[in-house]
Enzyme design. Structure first.
Site, PDB file in Angstrom:
ATOM      1  N   ARG A  22       2.418  -2.263   0.407  1.00 38.20           N
ATOM      2  CA  ARG A  22       3.257  -3.164   1.202  1.00 38.20           C
ATOM      3  C   ARG A  22       2.966  -4.622   0.845  1.00 38.20           C
ATOM      4  NH1 ARG A  22       4.385  -4.632   7.463  1.00 38.20           N
ATOM      5  NH2 ARG A  22       6.591  -4.133   7.454  1.00 38.20           N
TER       6      ARG A  22
ATOM      7  N   LYS B 122      -0.338  -7.019  19.868  1.00 38.23           N
ATOM      8  CA  LYS B 122      -0.109  -5.800  19.073  1.00 38.23           C
ATOM      9  C   LYS B 122      -0.862  -6.004  17.759  1.00 38.23           C
ATOM     10  CE  LYS B 122       3.481  -3.172  16.661  1.00 38.23           C
ATOM     11  NZ  LYS B 122       4.907  -3.070  16.360  1.00 38.23           N
TER      12      LYS B 122
ATOM     13  N   ASP C  70      -1.884  -4.850  14.307  1.00 44.37           N
ATOM     14  CA  ASP C  70      -1.364  -3.926  13.304  1.00 44.37           C
ATOM     15  C   ASP C  70      -2.327  -3.817  12.122  1.00 44.37           C
ATOM     16  OD1 ASP C  70       0.407  -2.208  12.073  1.00 44.37           O
ATOM     17  OD2 ASP C  70       2.146  -3.515  12.321  1.00 44.37           O
TER      18      ASP C  70
ATOM     19  N   ASP D 179       6.199   4.706  13.773  1.00 41.48           N
ATOM     20  CA  ASP D 179       7.339   3.823  13.501  1.00 41.48           C
ATOM     21  C   ASP D 179       8.651   4.588  13.630  1.00 41.48           C
ATOM     22  OD1 ASP D 179       5.937   1.539  13.089  1.00 41.48           O
ATOM     23  OD2 ASP D 179       5.961   1.626  10.909  1.00 41.48           O
TER      24      ASP D 179
HETATM   25  C1  GLA Z   1       4.360  -1.929  11.021  1.00 45.00           C
HETATM   26  C2  GLA Z   1       4.459  -1.566  12.480  1.00 45.00           C
HETATM   27  C3  GLA Z   1       5.825  -1.915  13.005  1.00 45.00           C
HETATM   28  C4  GLA Z   1       6.066  -3.405  12.813  1.00 45.00           C
HETATM   29  C5  GLA Z   1       5.882  -3.766  11.346  1.00 45.00           C
HETATM   30  C6  GLA Z   1       5.926  -5.265  11.162  1.00 45.00           C
HETATM   31  O1  GLA Z   1       5.196  -1.149  10.242  1.00 45.00           O
HETATM   32  O2  GLA Z   1       4.171  -0.211  12.673  1.00 45.00           O
HETATM   33  O3  GLA Z   1       5.947  -1.589  14.369  1.00 45.00           O
HETATM   34  O4  GLA Z   1       5.177  -4.125  13.609  1.00 45.00           O
HETATM   35  O5  GLA Z   1       4.650  -3.298  10.832  1.00 45.00           O
HETATM   36  O6  GLA Z   1       5.746  -5.634   9.855  1.00 45.00           O
END
Ligand code: GLA
Length: 712
Positions: free
Chosen positions: A416, A449, A451, A521
């Protein structure tokens, strides 16, 4: 309760309905004795000695070790393997002493030649019917010891039985899928080598004797509380023995245990259910709700949140987010979360990650006005971050190219378009705590959140001595826990959601530091039924964040009704992630109605006992029921995948109600009735559970939500 006999060579841990017994053999090995239903008398538990010799096999291999040092040619999975100062790679562990401290049994084993002490720590969680195990290694010598494998626990199951092995497997967008197979002879390994828990497998096992079901049968299970590289091993051999080992992964692992220092493994929470998988889940859920999740989360239900990701992706800016916030507030949303894209040069996933300052084009006045707007609408404000990561195209990477995991002569692999920061480095840890502290101090942020969007590769840490470089698989997770704890300590009112491209970091270690997890997701409501079912085997609904998003769904183009989407998401902690300005007035009204209903009944989902009545894997109709702890109220979610004229849709038999109490059932926001029941005539819990009923669902992707509550 922890019992021992007069000779102090037998130890028994008892919980409300289960027991776990072990013995010290005549050679000083710690042997497994019993794990199962609690028995009446202490004398009922077996005393185990050294085993009889089997042809061509050493006793050491046959013994049901509680913790097996790699020694005497152990050909099974060792619990501990290390190398001492003279390069001896053989650990001889003998029982030395025991103590009972703070309701834990500590058995100390020692390798006399090299000054290594191993504390096997057992804690019975009596009221939860669970047993916790972990190990502390203490180097009592003046030389360092190189650890090569240190598992948390080894379990032995009754011999010569047929078992069903339950695992959670998956992938991105399809996490926590239930896999159930008959246990065959051989070595079964599932693991993570990715630096995080992973989407592909989860550190949970269940082994059910014969053919267990939701309601019947003996099931042994365990859950590892760790978010770094882990490993689960089930060994079933031709002698009928079954051993389960769990702990940190030995792959590419090495740890330098300095003189007079210690190493503590993550813990395993294990248990035995004599009433199938359903009781197993309820035991684990209650334990998580009451003892694992952060205290602030234990006392309240999670707020209904809105998240901007699916609506705007990276295209966030003040006016658009303010508009979304207005829409969200009008639905009754309690927490508004701005996702990726608000910082640095983050207009896509190729740049900006690591530059945690507000993007001046998108938010020329900073975040303040948006936060004030959100607050004036009566909502809390949350923000997305991905602190462990960096895009090569970022100021952070340009300033600190050495901060990522790398081998100097290798090209780093991008996932990514990003690289993982070496959070084991104290300066990187300090930097993360620093920018997060600044962000949370300067802005009225209530929710983060957090990540984490890539697995590790080229896991080098060239700046430290070679003997330590392979510690990263463990240190990264430990460092993340420390960062979370520091931030939670500094900002006790901020809550955290853990996310790793969806459910890549779902485990008990994560639960200890975050209030909820982003499950997947994939927000398609039907796919979610499978993801959520698997999730519910070990993990509690309160921690499971589930959004209602747009139809057709981005993941698979499936169209589904708003009702179906809400019902699917209301089975966990509810969120909304749709592009609200595109929702019609009717859709907004309907959403408002479901959110209101959710708020009225969410305590049943968050605190109640979960019963899986019918699985989407097995029938076109699936049903999940939650029963409040006082058993006065229950929510029943029913989903029909697709109807065929010739197909018999199964009856639903509710569970967990009080037999003598009278209950009535009504559909929430629905005029549908149950077949075979007169809605005006309350029925006893016993009758409802015994008679069951059919639900009148029709067509494709139909659903209904029912309230079962005490009459009068
Ligand atoms: C990941 C998270 C998503 C979102 C994206 C943002 O894929 O799981 O919910 O926050 O990153 O880039």
């Amino acid at each position: 309760m922890i019992h021992t006999n007069n000779e102090k060579n037998r130890f028994i841990l008892e919980t409300e309905t289960t027991a776990y017994a072990l013995s010290i053999t005549e050679l000083g090995n710690v042997a497994h004795g019993y794990w199962g239903k609690r028995l009446n008398r202490i004398e009922d538990y077996p005393q185990v000695g050294e085993p009889a010799r089997l042809n061509q096999e050493t006793n050491y291999n046959v013994l049901a070790h509680e913790y097996a040092g790699w020694s005497q040619g152990l050909y099974l999975e060792p619990s501990l393997k290390c190398s001492f100062q003279d390069h001896t790679r053989d650990v001889v562990l003998k029982f030395a002493e025991y103590q009972i401290k703070e309701n834990a049994l500590i058995l100390t084993l020692r390798d006399a030649a090299f000054g290594l002490a191993v504390d096997l720590i057992y804690r019975p969680w009596e009221n939860y019917d669970l047993i916790e195990r972990k190990v502390v290694l203490r180097n009592e010598s003046d030389f360092s010891i190189q650890l090569q494998q240190v598992l948390s626990a080894r379990f032995t199951l009754p011999t010569c039985e047929r078992y069903q092995l339950t695992q959670l497997v998956g992938k991105w967008g399809g996490e926590t899928q239930l896999s159930q197979t008959e246990l065959s002879i051989g070595k079964h390994i599932w693991e993570s080598r990715r630096g995080i828990t992973s989407h592909f497998a989860n550190p949970f096992f269940a082994l059910g004797r014969q053919n267990p079901s939701e309601t019947h049968g003996d099931v042994w299970f365990g859950l590892l509380a760790f978010s770094g590289n882990w490993k689960s091993v089930v060994e079933a051999n031709i002698h009928g023995q079954v051993f389960v080992s769990m702990g940190i992964n030995d792959f590419d692992f090495s740890w330098k245990l300095e003189p007079h220092s210690s190493f503590e493994t993550p813990r395993v929470i294990a248990g035995f259910s004599a009433e199938g998988y359903g009781r197993m889940s309820r035991m684990l859920h209650r334990f998580q709700r009451e003892t694992i999740l952060p205290e602030s989360t234990r006392q309240s239900c999670r707020p209904v949140l809105y998240n901007s990701w699916e609506a705007t992706e990276f295209h966030v800016n003040e006016p658009d987010q303010c508009k979304l916030a207005e829409k969200a507030a009008s639905l009754g949303i309690e927490l508004f979360v701005i996702d990726d894209g608000w910082f640095g040069a983050r207009n896509h996933d190729r740049a900006g990650l690591g530059d945690w300052h507000v993007n001046p084009e998108k938010f020329p006045r900073g975040l303040g006005p948006l936060i004030q707007k959100v607050q004036s609408l009566g909502m809390k404000f949350g923000i997305w971050v991905e602190p462990e990561m960096v895009n090569p195209d970022s100021d952070l990477f340009r300033a600190h190219p050495d901060w990522v995991y790398h081998f100097p002569k290798r090209t780093a692999t991008l996932y990514r378009n990003q690289l993982a920061l070496n959070v084991c480095r104290p300066d990187v840890q300090k930097y993360i705590i620093g920018f997060m502290t600044k962000l949370l101090s300067e802005n009225a942020i209530d929710f983060v959140k957090w990540d984490m969007n890539r697995s590790f590769s080229e896991p080098g840490w060239p700046e430290i001595e070679p003997a330590r470089q392979q510690e990263i698989w463990i240190r990264h997770a430990q460092s993340i826990y420390e960062i979370f704890k520091t931030l939670r300590g500094r900002f006790p009112n901020v809550s955290f959601e853990s996310c790793a491209s969806g459910g890549g970091r779902v485990d008990l270690g994560t639960f200890e530091v975050s209030d909820q997890v982003w499950t997947s997701d994939n927000t398609d409501p039907y796919d979610r039924l499978f993801i959520q079912e698997g999730f519910s085997y070990p993990y509690c609904a309160r921690a499971m964040m589930a959004w209602v998003t747009d139809s057709p769904n981005f993941a698979n183009e499936r169209r589904s009704s708003l009702r179906y989407r809400f019902h699917s998401s209301m089975m966990g902690s509810l969120g909304v992630g749709g592009n609200l300005p595109k929702w019609s007035d009717d859709e907004m009204n309907e959403a408002r109605q479901w959110i209101t209903a959710y708020k009225q009944y969410r305590h049943i989902v968050a605190n109640g006992d979960l019963y899986r009545l019918a699985s989407p894997r097995q029938s076109p109709l699936s049903a999940v029921q939650y029963v409040s702890p006082d058993k006065k109220e229950s929510l029943l979610f029913t989903f029909l995948h697709s109807a065929r004229r010739t197909q018999i849709v199964p009856r639903i038999y509710p569970r967990g109600l009080q037999s003598e109490s009278l209950y009535k059932i009504q559909a929430i926001h629905d005029t549908r009735q149950l077949l075979d029941l007169n809605p005006n005539e309350p029925l006893s819990g016993a009758a409802l559970m015994a008679r069951g009923f059919r639900v009148a669902l029709t067509g494709d992707f139909d659903s209904a939500l029912w309230l079962v509550d005490k009459a009068g």
